[in-house]
Motif scaffolding. Sequence first.
Motif, mmCIF file in Angstrom:
data_model
loop_
_atom_site.group_PDB
_atom_site.id
_atom_site.type_symbol
_atom_site.label_atom_id
_atom_site.label_comp_id
_atom_site.label_asym_id
_atom_site.label_seq_id
_atom_site.Cartn_x
_atom_site.Cartn_y
_atom_site.Cartn_z
ATOM 1 N N GLN A 4 47.809 35.706 34.937
ATOM 2 C CA GLN A 4 47.579 34.601 35.937
ATOM 3 C C GLN A 4 48.465 35.257 37.238
ATOM 4 O OE1 GLN A 4 46.233 31.480 35.159
ATOM 5 N NE2 GLN A 4 46.135 31.921 37.482
ATOM 6 N N GLN A 5 49.496 36.077 37.023
ATOM 7 C CA GLN A 5 50.044 36.514 38.334
ATOM 8 C C GLN A 5 49.053 37.286 39.094
ATOM 9 O OE1 GLN A 5 53.630 38.186 36.302
ATOM 10 N NE2 GLN A 5 54.921 37.029 37.638
ATOM 11 N N MET A 6 48.451 38.177 38.324
ATOM 12 C CA MET A 6 47.450 38.972 38.864
ATOM 13 C C MET A 6 46.131 38.192 39.702
ATOM 14 S SD MET A 6 46.762 41.995 36.048
ATOM 15 C CE MET A 6 48.009 43.037 35.549
ATOM 16 N N ARG A 7 45.777 37.149 39.160
ATOM 17 C CA ARG A 7 44.796 36.357 39.595
ATOM 18 C C ARG A 7 45.364 35.722 41.099
ATOM 19 N NH1 ARG A 7 43.987 34.880 33.944
ATOM 20 N NH2 ARG A 7 42.203 35.524 33.389
ATOM 21 N N TYR A 8 46.361 35.156 40.995
ATOM 22 C CA TYR A 8 47.045 34.731 42.225
ATOM 23 C C TYR A 8 47.044 35.981 43.402
ATOM 24 C CZ TYR A 8 48.897 30.931 39.278
ATOM 25 O OH TYR A 8 49.117 29.527 38.405
ATOM 26 N N VAL A 9 47.686 37.209 42.992
ATOM 27 C CA VAL A 9 47.703 38.087 43.933
ATOM 28 C C VAL A 9 46.382 38.469 44.594
ATOM 29 C CG1 VAL A 9 48.262 40.682 44.370
ATOM 30 C CG2 VAL A 9 49.770 39.257 43.013
ATOM 31 N N VAL A 10 45.296 38.468 43.842
ATOM 32 C CA VAL A 10 43.936 38.888 44.096
ATOM 33 C C VAL A 10 43.384 37.440 44.950
ATOM 34 C CG1 VAL A 10 41.626 39.081 43.344
ATOM 35 C CG2 VAL A 10 43.421 40.380 42.061
ATOM 36 N N ALA A 11 43.643 36.519 44.661
ATOM 37 C CA ALA A 11 43.362 35.291 45.347
ATOM 38 C C ALA A 11 44.079 35.091 46.930
ATOM 39 C CB ALA A 11 43.639 33.873 44.620
ATOM 40 N N VAL A 12 45.151 35.607 46.889
ATOM 41 C CA VAL A 12 45.875 35.614 48.241
ATOM 42 C C VAL A 12 45.283 36.743 49.119
ATOM 43 C CG1 VAL A 12 47.997 35.930 49.398
ATOM 44 C CG2 VAL A 12 47.920 34.460 47.481
ATOM 45 N N ALA A 13 44.982 38.047 48.142
ATOM 46 C CA ALA A 13 44.382 39.179 49.072
ATOM 47 C C ALA A 13 43.221 39.011 49.471
ATOM 48 C CB ALA A 13 44.210 40.279 48.004
ATOM 49 N N ARG A 67 43.979 47.818 40.518
ATOM 50 C CA ARG A 67 44.093 47.830 39.342
ATOM 51 C C ARG A 67 44.175 46.485 38.742
ATOM 52 N NH1 ARG A 67 42.034 52.495 38.692
ATOM 53 N NH2 ARG A 67 43.300 54.054 39.369
ATOM 54 N N ALA A 68 44.592 45.493 39.432
ATOM 55 C CA ALA A 68 44.887 44.127 39.204
ATOM 56 C C ALA A 68 43.076 43.651 39.066
ATOM 57 C CB ALA A 68 45.239 43.124 39.865
ATOM 58 N N ARG A 69 42.184 43.873 39.989
ATOM 59 C CA ARG A 69 40.908 43.400 39.629
ATOM 60 C C ARG A 69 40.154 44.170 38.391
ATOM 61 N NH1 ARG A 69 40.236 44.119 45.785
ATOM 62 N NH2 ARG A 69 39.910 41.856 46.453
ATOM 63 N N GLU A 70 40.518 45.438 38.073
ATOM 64 C CA GLU A 70 40.091 46.019 36.970
ATOM 65 C C GLU A 70 40.652 45.399 35.696
ATOM 66 O OE1 GLU A 70 41.109 50.031 37.366
ATOM 67 O OE2 GLU A 70 39.685 50.473 38.928
ATOM 68 N N CYS A 71 41.884 44.894 35.744
ATOM 69 C CA CYS A 71 42.656 44.333 34.660
ATOM 70 C C CYS A 71 41.797 42.933 34.201
ATOM 71 C CB CYS A 71 44.056 44.265 34.868
ATOM 72 S SG CYS A 71 44.993 45.650 34.444
ATOM 73 N N LEU A 72 41.673 42.284 35.392
ATOM 74 C CA LEU A 72 40.933 40.858 35.217
ATOM 75 C C LEU A 72 39.628 41.056 34.544
ATOM 76 C CD1 LEU A 72 42.449 39.417 38.354
ATOM 77 C CD2 LEU A 72 43.007 38.651 36.185
ATOM 78 N N ALA A 73 38.861 42.155 35.150
ATOM 79 C CA ALA A 73 37.615 42.323 34.926
ATOM 80 C C ALA A 73 37.536 42.589 33.224
ATOM 81 C CB ALA A 73 36.988 43.307 35.510
ATOM 82 N N ALA A 74 38.434 43.458 33.149
ATOM 83 C CA ALA A 74 38.523 43.700 31.509
ATOM 84 C C ALA A 74 39.014 42.614 30.513
ATOM 85 C CB ALA A 74 39.488 44.940 31.375
ATOM 86 N N ALA A 75 39.833 41.744 31.045
ATOM 87 C CA ALA A 75 40.120 40.477 30.399
ATOM 88 C C ALA A 75 38.826 39.507 30.082
ATOM 89 C CB ALA A 75 41.428 39.942 31.036
ATOM 90 N N GLY A 91 30.988 34.290 30.087
ATOM 91 C CA GLY A 91 31.290 35.198 31.314
ATOM 92 C C GLY A 91 30.663 35.152 32.524
ATOM 93 N N ARG A 92 30.336 36.201 33.109
ATOM 94 C CA ARG A 92 29.621 36.201 34.817
ATOM 95 C C ARG A 92 28.667 37.070 34.621
ATOM 96 N NH1 ARG A 92 31.518 39.511 39.895
ATOM 97 N NH2 ARG A 92 30.459 40.917 38.564
ATOM 98 N N LEU A 93 27.572 36.791 35.226
ATOM 99 C CA LEU A 93 26.317 37.728 35.556
ATOM 100 C C LEU A 93 26.014 37.655 36.994
ATOM 101 C CD1 LEU A 93 23.891 39.040 33.907
ATOM 102 C CD2 LEU A 93 22.714 37.185 34.481
ATOM 103 N N ALA A 94 26.498 38.765 37.323
ATOM 104 C CA ALA A 94 26.118 39.082 38.984
ATOM 105 C C ALA A 94 24.587 39.437 39.135
ATOM 106 C CB ALA A 94 27.131 40.028 39.434
ATOM 107 N N VAL A 95 23.669 38.795 39.982
ATOM 108 C CA VAL A 95 22.378 39.361 39.939
ATOM 109 C C VAL A 95 21.959 39.637 41.422
ATOM 110 C CG1 VAL A 95 20.099 38.669 39.554
ATOM 111 C CG2 VAL A 95 21.764 37.642 38.202
ATOM 112 N N GLY A 96 21.417 40.724 41.832
ATOM 113 C CA GLY A 96 20.949 41.255 43.055
ATOM 114 C C GLY A 96 19.383 41.001 43.240
ATOM 115 N N VAL A 97 18.975 40.358 44.551
ATOM 116 C CA VAL A 97 17.540 40.061 44.417
ATOM 117 C C VAL A 97 17.245 40.409 45.930
ATOM 118 C CG1 VAL A 97 15.826 38.308 44.458
ATOM 119 C CG2 VAL A 97 18.004 38.205 43.048
ATOM 120 N N ILE A 98 16.074 41.446 46.086
ATOM 121 C CA ILE A 98 15.777 41.685 47.534
ATOM 122 C C ILE A 98 14.885 40.271 47.795
ATOM 123 C CG2 ILE A 98 15.538 43.993 47.340
ATOM 124 C CD1 ILE A 98 12.439 43.549 46.737
ATOM 125 N N VAL A 99 14.507 40.003 49.285
ATOM 126 C CA VAL A 99 14.210 38.711 49.544
ATOM 127 C C VAL A 99 12.554 38.698 49.386
ATOM 128 C CG1 VAL A 99 16.118 38.042 51.135
ATOM 129 C CG2 VAL A 99 13.875 39.452 52.018
#
Length: 304
Positions: A4-13, A67-75, A91-99
């Motif tokens: 949770q602390q990591m999430r807070y730091v990433v959000a402020v960043a 490193r916090a982003r990596e930890c959160l992604a791993a979690a 979880g999350r699915l990130a999709v890329g699309v050309i127009v």
Amino acid sequence: MDLQQMRYVVAVAETRNFTRAAERCSVVQSSLSHRIAGLERELGVRLFARSSRRVELTSAGEAFVVRARECLAAADRAAADAAAAAGVVRGRLAVGVIVTTAAVDVPELLQRYRAQHPEVRVMLRSGRSDDLVAAIRAGELDIAFLGLPEDQRPSEVETLVLDHDEHVLVVPAGHRLAGASRVTLRDIAGETFVDFMPGTPARAQSDQAFTAAGLARDVAYEVGVVELITRLTVRGLGVALLPSAFVRPLAADDPELALVPVVDGPRRIEVLAWSRFNPSPATRAMLDVLGVRSAGAVNGPGAP
């Protein structure tokens, strides 16, 4: 230190603001600030430089956030894998699309995906094919729909060709070639062109065709979005070469545009690309919805 602390730091960043970060994390600002201050005491470093108007990461903060982003992604991945083992895709699915994607009806695909996997958060990102491939390699995207020259395949990712297409000449309705049954590249080499930005796969498709034919052309307008290409063409500022599967529906609804087949024109492939490294459960679920059974076969959007 906890997640949770990591999430807070990433959000402020990412927001550069404690109030907005607290809103994003659904917590009161005093609590967020207190947790970050406690983390800084534990680490013995300042993560943020603060003033009454600005919040910026310190050098220690920049290193921590990576490193916090990596930890959160791993979690998140650990939770998604555990759910998948129990038969639930999360979880999350990130999709890329050309127009100019035409081989797959992306909104319809996402509708079917959501119906089967409602607990997956889908993030969409549009952009150039080369940028989307780079994002897959970097772990920022899970899967993407690309448009590439016929002889080109991206490296370091899994790929599957979805369709082959050819470009057509796009001209304003009053153009001298608007009623032609077909043209060659030599017939149109003297025209003024509207095209995509240099260095993009979308631009390379036309450049390579003219180079192979030993012809030069004048590209007077270089733009980043396909909608502007058609608008400039309608105004008579130039002609364009665009993938037929994409532009035909547009021309059918716009009497100011005319399409002409090009005998020796550019050809492209539409490609599905996804991470070669341990695809997430959400990615594997999308491949299943697409009907991808192996590296060599794909069923259409209506596949079971």
